[in-house]
Enzyme design. Structure first.
Site, short mmCIF file in Angstrom:
data_model
loop_
_atom_site.label_atom_id
_atom_site.label_comp_id
_atom_site.label_asym_id
_atom_site.label_seq_id
_atom_site.Cartn_x
_atom_site.Cartn_y
_atom_site.Cartn_z
N HIS A 80 10.66 -36.47 -20.15
CA HIS A 80 12.00 -36.73 -19.58
C HIS A 80 11.85 -37.27 -18.16
O HIS A 80 11.06 -36.74 -17.37
CB HIS A 80 12.83 -35.44 -19.56
CG HIS A 80 14.22 -35.66 -19.07
ND1 HIS A 80 15.21 -36.22 -19.86
CD2 HIS A 80 14.78 -35.45 -17.87
CE1 HIS A 80 16.31 -36.34 -19.15
NE2 HIS A 80 16.09 -35.87 -17.94
N THR B 139 13.65 -27.41 -27.10
CA THR B 139 14.41 -26.27 -27.62
C THR B 139 15.83 -26.76 -27.89
O THR B 139 16.20 -27.86 -27.45
CB THR B 139 14.45 -25.11 -26.60
OG1 THR B 139 15.11 -25.59 -25.42
CG2 THR B 139 13.07 -24.59 -26.25
N ASN C 182 5.51 -45.39 -23.31
CA ASN C 182 4.83 -44.09 -23.41
C ASN C 182 3.98 -44.01 -24.67
O ASN C 182 2.88 -43.44 -24.66
CB ASN C 182 5.85 -42.94 -23.38
CG ASN C 182 6.21 -42.56 -21.95
OD1 ASN C 182 5.38 -42.02 -21.23
ND2 ASN C 182 7.43 -42.86 -21.55
C1 GAR Z 1 11.08 -43.01 -20.62
O1 GAR Z 1 11.34 -43.12 -19.25
C2 GAR Z 1 11.38 -41.60 -21.10
O2 GAR Z 1 11.11 -40.62 -20.14
C3 GAR Z 1 12.86 -41.70 -21.34
O3 GAR Z 1 13.04 -42.95 -21.94
C4 GAR Z 1 12.05 -43.85 -21.44
C5 GAR Z 1 11.38 -44.48 -22.63
O4 GAR Z 1 10.52 -45.52 -22.22
N1 GAR Z 1 13.31 -40.62 -22.18
C6 GAR Z 1 14.49 -40.05 -22.05
O5 GAR Z 1 15.32 -40.40 -21.22
C7 GAR Z 1 14.75 -38.92 -23.01
N2 GAR Z 1 15.82 -38.11 -22.55
P1 GAR Z 1 9.43 -46.08 -23.20
O6 GAR Z 1 10.13 -46.46 -24.51
O7 GAR Z 1 8.91 -47.29 -22.50
O8 GAR Z 1 8.38 -45.03 -23.43
#
Ligand code: GAR
Length: 217
Positions: free
Chosen positions: A111, A143, A17
Site C-alpha cells: 500500500h 484482513t 511491483n
Molecule cells: C502501487 O503504488 C501500489 O502500492 C498501489 O497501486 C500501485 C500499483 O502499481 N496499490 C494500492 O493503492 C492498493 N491499495 P504497479 O501496478 O506499478 O505495481
C-alpha cells in the site's frame, strides 16, 4: 526437501511491483516461485510482463461478473495454481471478508502510504494536502478491515517542498519495489509470525527489521 512456495500475484494495472517480484525471482531472492498472475482487467500492462517471463496468466473481468462469481473464479484460479501465498501488487478490487478470511495469514498487500495513515485511494495527493513531512509505503497481511492488517514492512522518505503527486508517487514506488520482494521472501522463508495485530519477524531481514527511514537534516 521442502517444496518451493508457490506464489500468486494479483494485479490491476501496469505491474511495476510485479516486475520487481519477477526480477527478485530471477535473481534467486524471492524464496518462492510465481506460479500465476491474475488480473481483474484484461488491459493490465502487468499481464504482458508476466507472459514475457513465461508465467501463467488469467484475466477475471470484474465488470462481467457479480462479486460472488468474481471471487468464486478467483478462488478457483488460486486453487488450480496451488498457491501458498497470494500477493496483492496493485490489485484495486476490495475483497469480501469471507474471501479474505479464507486466505488469512497467507495474503499480503503493498500500500502506498505509511499505514494506518492514508488507507484507501489517492494516498500521495492526500499526504501532500495534509502537509505530512514523512511519507512512504507499507506491506501488510490482508484482513477484512481494509488497509489495516498486521504490518510486515514499512519504508519512509522525507517529503520535499518541491514534491508533487507524481514525484512523490515515483519515489515511494521505488521503495515498494524493494520492500515487496523482501516481505515475500521473509514469508516464503517462514520468518513472519502474526502475533495479535502485529508481525514478529524471526531473524534479520534487511529492509524489514532495519527499515529505510529518511536521514535527519
Ligand atoms: C502501487 O503504488 C501500489 O502500492 C498501489 O497501486 C500501485 C500499483 O502499481 N496499490 C494500492 O493503492 C492498493 N491499495 P504497479 O501496478 O506499478 O505495481
Amino acid at each position: 526437501m521442502k517444496a518451493i512456495p508457490r506464489i500468486a500475484v494479483l494485479i490491476s494495472g501496469r505491474g511495476s511491483n510485479l516486475g520487481a517480484l519477477l526480477a527478485a525471482e530471477r535473481a534467486g531472492r524471492l524464496g518462492g516461485t510465481i506460479a500465476v498472475v491474475i488480473s481483474n482487467r484484461e488491459d493490465a500492462g502487468g499481464l504482458q510482463l508476466a507472459r514475457t517471463h513465461g508465467v501463467a496468466t488469467e484475466v477475471i473481468d470484474h465488470q462481467r461478473l457479480d462479486r460472488r462469481s468474481f471471487e468464486a473464479k478467483l478462488d478457483a484460479g488460486l486453487d488450480v495454481a496451488a498457491c501458498d501465498l497470494v500477493v496483492l501488487a496493485g490489485f484495486m478490487r476490495i475483497l469480501t471478508s469471507e474471501f479474505v478470511q479464507r486466505y488469512a495469514g497467507r495474503m499480503i498487500n503493498v500500500h502506498p502510504s505509511l499505514l494506518p495513515a492514508f488507507g484507501g485511494l489517492y494516498t500521495h495527493r492526500r499526504a501532500l494536502a495534509e502537509g505530512v513531512r514523512i511519507h512512504g509505503c507499507t506491506v501488510h497481511f490482508v484482513t477484512p478491515d481494509l488497509d489495516h492488517g498486521p504490518i510486515i514492512a514499512q519504508g519512509a522518505l522525507a517529503v520535499l517542498p518541491s514534491d508533487d503527486e507524481q514525484s512523490l508517487s515515483a519515489r515511494v514506488l521505488a521503495i515498494e519495489h524493494r520492500l515487496l520482494p523482501a516481505a515475500t521472501r521473509a514469508f516464503c522463508e517462514g520468518r513472519l509470525v502474526i502475533a495479535g495485530q502485529a508481525v514478529r519477524v524471526e531473524g534479520e531481514v534487511p529492509g524489514i527489521t532495519t527499515p529505510e527511514v529518511p536521514a535527519l537534516p
